[in-house]
Design a protein around this motif. Structure first.
Motif, PDB file in Angstrom:
ATOM      1  N   LEU A 249       0.851  -1.189   0.000  1.00  0.00           N
ATOM      2  CA  LEU A 249       0.000   0.000   0.000  1.00  0.00           C
ATOM      3  C   LEU A 249       0.888   1.240   0.000  1.00  0.00           C
ATOM      4  N   ILE A 250       0.745   2.067  -1.021  1.00  0.00           N
ATOM      5  CA  ILE A 250       1.522   3.304  -1.083  1.00  0.00           C
ATOM      6  C   ILE A 250       1.003   4.258  -0.007  1.00  0.00           C
ATOM      7  N   LYS A 251       1.899   4.780   0.816  1.00  0.00           N
ATOM      8  CA  LYS A 251       1.486   5.563   1.985  1.00  0.00           C
ATOM      9  C   LYS A 251       0.749   6.837   1.620  1.00  0.00           C
ATOM     10  N   HIS A 252       1.193   7.534   0.568  1.00  0.00           N
ATOM     11  CA  HIS A 252       0.510   8.804   0.261  1.00  0.00           C
ATOM     12  C   HIS A 252      -0.901   8.565  -0.256  1.00  0.00           C
ATOM     13  N   ALA A 253      -1.200   7.329  -0.718  1.00  0.00           N
ATOM     14  CA  ALA A 253      -2.553   6.995  -1.172  1.00  0.00           C
ATOM     15  C   ALA A 253      -3.391   6.399  -0.043  1.00  0.00           C
ATOM     16  N   PHE A 254      -2.746   5.725   0.912  1.00  0.00           N
ATOM     17  CA  PHE A 254      -3.447   5.101   2.034  1.00  0.00           C
ATOM     18  C   PHE A 254      -2.766   5.519   3.346  1.00  0.00           C
ATOM     19  N   HIS A 256      -3.878   6.192   6.254  1.00  0.00           N
ATOM     20  CA  HIS A 256      -4.448   5.692   7.510  1.00  0.00           C
ATOM     21  C   HIS A 256      -4.557   4.169   7.518  1.00  0.00           C
ATOM     22  N   ALA A 257      -3.883   3.501   6.606  1.00  0.00           N
ATOM     23  CA  ALA A 257      -4.014   2.043   6.516  1.00  0.00           C
ATOM     24  C   ALA A 257      -3.569   1.353   7.794  1.00  0.00           C
ATOM     25  N   LEU A 258      -2.485   1.827   8.406  1.00  0.00           N
ATOM     26  CA  LEU A 258      -1.960   1.169   9.607  1.00  0.00           C
ATOM     27  C   LEU A 258      -2.932   1.316  10.776  1.00  0.00           C
ATOM     28  N   SER A 259      -3.507   2.498  10.933  1.00  0.00           N
ATOM     29  CA  SER A 259      -4.443   2.727  12.047  1.00  0.00           C
ATOM     30  C   SER A 259      -5.755   1.976  11.838  1.00  0.00           C
ATOM     31  N   GLN A 260      -6.117   1.701  10.599  1.00  0.00           N
ATOM     32  CA  GLN A 260      -7.351   0.964  10.313  1.00  0.00           C
ATOM     33  C   GLN A 260      -7.205  -0.519  10.567  1.00  0.00           C
ATOM     34  N   GLY A 261      -5.983  -0.993  10.715  1.00  0.00           N
ATOM     35  CA  GLY A 261      -5.757  -2.399  11.011  1.00  0.00           C
ATOM     36  C   GLY A 261      -5.685  -3.246   9.756  1.00  0.00           C
ATOM     37  N   ALA A 262      -5.107  -4.427   9.922  1.00  0.00           N
ATOM     38  CA  ALA A 262      -4.948  -5.348   8.798  1.00  0.00           C
ATOM     39  C   ALA A 262      -6.206  -6.188   8.612  1.00  0.00           C
ATOM     40  N   PRO A 263      -6.542  -6.557   7.381  1.00  0.00           N
ATOM     41  CA  PRO A 263      -7.691  -7.443   7.158  1.00  0.00           C
ATOM     42  C   PRO A 263      -7.454  -8.805   7.809  1.00  0.00           C
ATOM     43  N   ASP A 264      -8.529  -9.556   7.980  1.00  0.00           N
ATOM     44  CA  ASP A 264      -8.420 -10.890   8.567  1.00  0.00           C
ATOM     45  C   ASP A 264      -7.497 -11.762   7.714  1.00  0.00           C
ATOM     46  N   GLY A 265      -6.570 -12.432   8.396  1.00  0.00           N
ATOM     47  CA  GLY A 265      -5.645 -13.315   7.698  1.00  0.00           C
ATOM     48  C   GLY A 265      -4.415 -12.620   7.166  1.00  0.00           C
ATOM     49  N   GLN A 267      -1.258  -9.376   7.965  1.00  0.00           N
ATOM     50  CA  GLN A 267      -0.568  -8.574   8.960  1.00  0.00           C
ATOM     51  C   GLN A 267       0.410  -7.615   8.290  1.00  0.00           C
ATOM     52  N   PHE A 268       0.656  -6.490   8.962  1.00  0.00           N
ATOM     53  CA  PHE A 268       1.636  -5.536   8.458  1.00  0.00           C
ATOM     54  C   PHE A 268       3.037  -5.998   8.854  1.00  0.00           C
ATOM     55  N   VAL A 269       3.961  -5.905   7.906  1.00  0.00           N
ATOM     56  CA  VAL A 269       5.341  -6.318   8.166  1.00  0.00           C
ATOM     57  C   VAL A 269       6.274  -5.216   7.679  1.00  0.00           C
ATOM     58  N   GLY A 270       7.482  -5.177   8.236  1.00  0.00           N
ATOM     59  CA  GLY A 270       8.489  -4.241   7.766  1.00  0.00           C
ATOM     60  C   GLY A 270       8.214  -2.816   8.203  1.00  0.00           C
ATOM     61  N   ASP A 271       9.146  -1.967   7.844  1.00  0.00           N
ATOM     62  CA  ASP A 271       9.046  -0.534   8.172  1.00  0.00           C
ATOM     63  C   ASP A 271       9.643   0.258   7.018  1.00  0.00           C
ATOM     64  N   ASP A 272       8.845   0.460   5.987  1.00  0.00           N
ATOM     65  CA  ASP A 272       9.313   1.178   4.806  1.00  0.00           C
ATOM     66  C   ASP A 272       8.786   2.608   4.855  1.00  0.00           C
ATOM     67  N   PRO A 273       9.599   3.597   4.489  1.00  0.00           N
ATOM     68  CA  PRO A 273       9.141   4.991   4.582  1.00  0.00           C
ATOM     69  C   PRO A 273       8.060   5.365   3.578  1.00  0.00           C
ATOM     70  N   LEU A 274       7.899   4.601   2.512  1.00  0.00           N
ATOM     71  CA  LEU A 274       6.949   4.990   1.466  1.00  0.00           C
ATOM     72  C   LEU A 274       5.767   4.048   1.333  1.00  0.00           C
ATOM     73  N   SER A 275       5.776   2.912   2.016  1.00  0.00           N
ATOM     74  CA  SER A 275       4.702   1.949   1.805  1.00  0.00           C
ATOM     75  C   SER A 275       4.420   1.139   3.066  1.00  0.00           C
ATOM     76  N   PHE A 276       3.171   0.634   3.156  1.00  0.00           N
ATOM     77  CA  PHE A 276       2.794  -0.377   4.140  1.00  0.00           C
ATOM     78  C   PHE A 276       2.738  -1.711   3.399  1.00  0.00           C
ATOM     79  N   VAL A 277       3.265  -2.750   4.024  1.00  0.00           N
ATOM     80  CA  VAL A 277       3.311  -4.056   3.378  1.00  0.00           C
ATOM     81  C   VAL A 277       2.472  -5.043   4.172  1.00  0.00           C
ATOM     82  N   LEU A 278       1.473  -5.633   3.503  1.00  0.00           N
ATOM     83  CA  LEU A 278       0.619  -6.653   4.097  1.00  0.00           C
ATOM     84  C   LEU A 278       1.053  -8.024   3.590  1.00  0.00           C
TER      85      LEU A 278
END
Length: 440
Positions: A249-254, A256-265, A267-278
């Motif tokens: 998930l590109i951070k500038h597009a999403f 609030h993705a981290l605060s909204q939580g991961a979908p069932d099944g 999880q968020f992994v890693g710590d990238d400055p530009l993206s969230f990785v599920l």
């Protein structure tokens, strides 16, 4: 006749460049104009070479002057602010033309032709100086080394989908961070990674609508909601049906993705400055080949999946279906123990084969063959056959003409004076009739 090929190509290119300005992302005139120009130049060069001569050079100089003026006026009409520059280059063109004429009249056609080639190199040098790079690509500051790009990018295993719109990379510093975690266009293929995102001028409409995915691989913000929605027929999410192992998930597009939580099944992994990785918390359901769902059916003994074929054993006592992680394009066919069965599509996206009730340990084979392949092969074979026939006919005709010339030469009386042109003409005419008659 020998100009038939270029002339036909010229007509086709005129039609294409005069057609729609664009079809989707494909800009027809901009991409096809070089073919039109090259074809026209080839025709002009061939025709001029047949009559190249410096005789009546004054008339030809007038024609050259008129053509230069027309070129300047056409350029100025497209870009009026550059009229003085166009006039200057028109003058340079006329001077070069005068030099070519002088060299040709003094030293012959070979030197004049060399001067023309030199002038072409000069024009090329000016063009490269005016357009040193492709701004549509260079402004992205992409890595110039494939090995360095792969070394700095995460080695993602499995199938990955990136969500979000691309953002301009305005400076090299931002670009370095961007290309360490995000992909656009066909960049994933350069990295050797399996991404759903890619550049395509021919997108599958239903799939594009499902994720609102664009031709360069970017998506809208609603794509995350659609991706993890449940498909009622199979009870799986579309992420499962696509066989995804990872979602970026590109951070500038999403934001609030981290605060909204991961979908069932997931999880968020890693710590990238530009993206969230599920990533999945558990492996996706084990299915053979590209099978992603089989409601009401069991699948076993699957052969290794190929780009254009799947094969497996299926059973379905009360009727069911097999869903593949394949986009539904025209050209898919399926057989069940050698008998044709219908190929359907789940939501118009995923290839699906419905099994009749009572199916027991039957062999299901799915194959893809682009429509028109057979007709294309037949036409290609016909073209090769026609070309071969024409070459053989040309070879036979040349042998006959060579034989007639030899026969005419032997038919002359060595003692006969060579000045008897009338007799020679008669023999030559007889030989021509023999050739036309197809006999010796």
């Amino acid at each position: 006749r020998e100009l038939a090929g270029p002339l036909m190509l010229l007509v086709v290119m005129l039609i294409v460049t005069d057609g729609p300005s664009h079809i989707g992302p494909v800009r027809w005139p901009a991409r096809m104009l070089p073919l039109l120009a090259v074809t026209a130049l080839v025709l002009v060069a061939v025709l001029v070479s047949r009559a190249v001569s410096l005789s009546r050079w004054r008339n030809k100089a007038v024609v050259a002057f008129i053509l230069a003026v027309i070129s300047v006026l056409r350029s100025a009409s497209a870009s009026p602010q550059g009229v003085f520059a166009f006039a200057l280059w028109g003058l340079v063109l006329l001077v070069a033309t005068a030099i070519v004429i002088l060299l040709g009249r003094r030293f012959g056609g070979a030197i004049a032709s060399g001067a023309v080639l030199v002038s072409i190199l000069a024009v090329l040098w000016v063009q490269v100086g005016a357009y040193p790079n492709n701004l549509g690509v260079s402004q992205w500051h992409m890595p110039v080394s494939r090995s360095a790009a792969k070394a700095n990018f995460p080695n993602y295993q499995g199938v990955t989908l990136q969500l979000g719109q691309r953002a301009p990379v305005l400076n090299p510093a931002a670009a370095e961070a961007t290309w360490r975690s995000l992909v656009f266009g066909n960049y994933p293929r350069t990295l050797g990674l399996d991404y759903v995102n890619s550049y395509t001028a021919i997108g599958q409409q239903k799939f594009s609508s499902l994720l609102c995915i664009r031709w360069e691989g970017g998506t809208c913000q609603n794509a995350k909601k659609y991706l993890f929605a449940m498909e009622p027929t199979t009870g799986l999410t579309y992420a499962d049906l696509m066989g995804l192992d990872r979602v970026v998930l590109i951070k500038h597009a999403f934001p609030h993705a981290l605060s909204q939580g991961a979908p069932d099944g997931w999880q968020f992994v890693g710590d990238d400055p530009l993206s969230f990785v599920l990533e999945r918390t558990t492996p996706r359901p084990a299915q053979p080949g590209r099978v992603v769902a089989s409601p009401g059916a069991t699948v076993s003994n699957a052969a290794p999946s190929k780009d254009t074929a799947e094969s497996m054993t299926v059973s379905s006592p009360s009727g069911g279906s097999v869903v593949f992680s394949r986009l539904m394009w025209p050209g898919y066919t399926a057989t069940l123990d050698g008998r044709p069965v219908a190929v359907d599509a789940l939501k118009g996206v995923f290839v699906t084969v419905r099994l009749p009730a009572g199916t027991h340990a039957a062999r299901l084979a799915l194959s893809f063959r682009p429509p028109g392949t057979t007709l294309g092969l037949v036409l290609a074979a016909g073209g090769v056959t026609l070309l071969t026939s024409l070459l053989v006919l040309e070879y036979i005709t040349r042998r006959r003409r060579r034989g007639v010339r030899e026969w005419v030469g032997h038919a002359r009386d060595p003692a006969e004076p060579k000045s008897q042109d009338r007799g020679d003409a008669a023999v030559t005419a007889f030989g021509a009739r023999v050739v036309r008659g197809g006999r010796r």
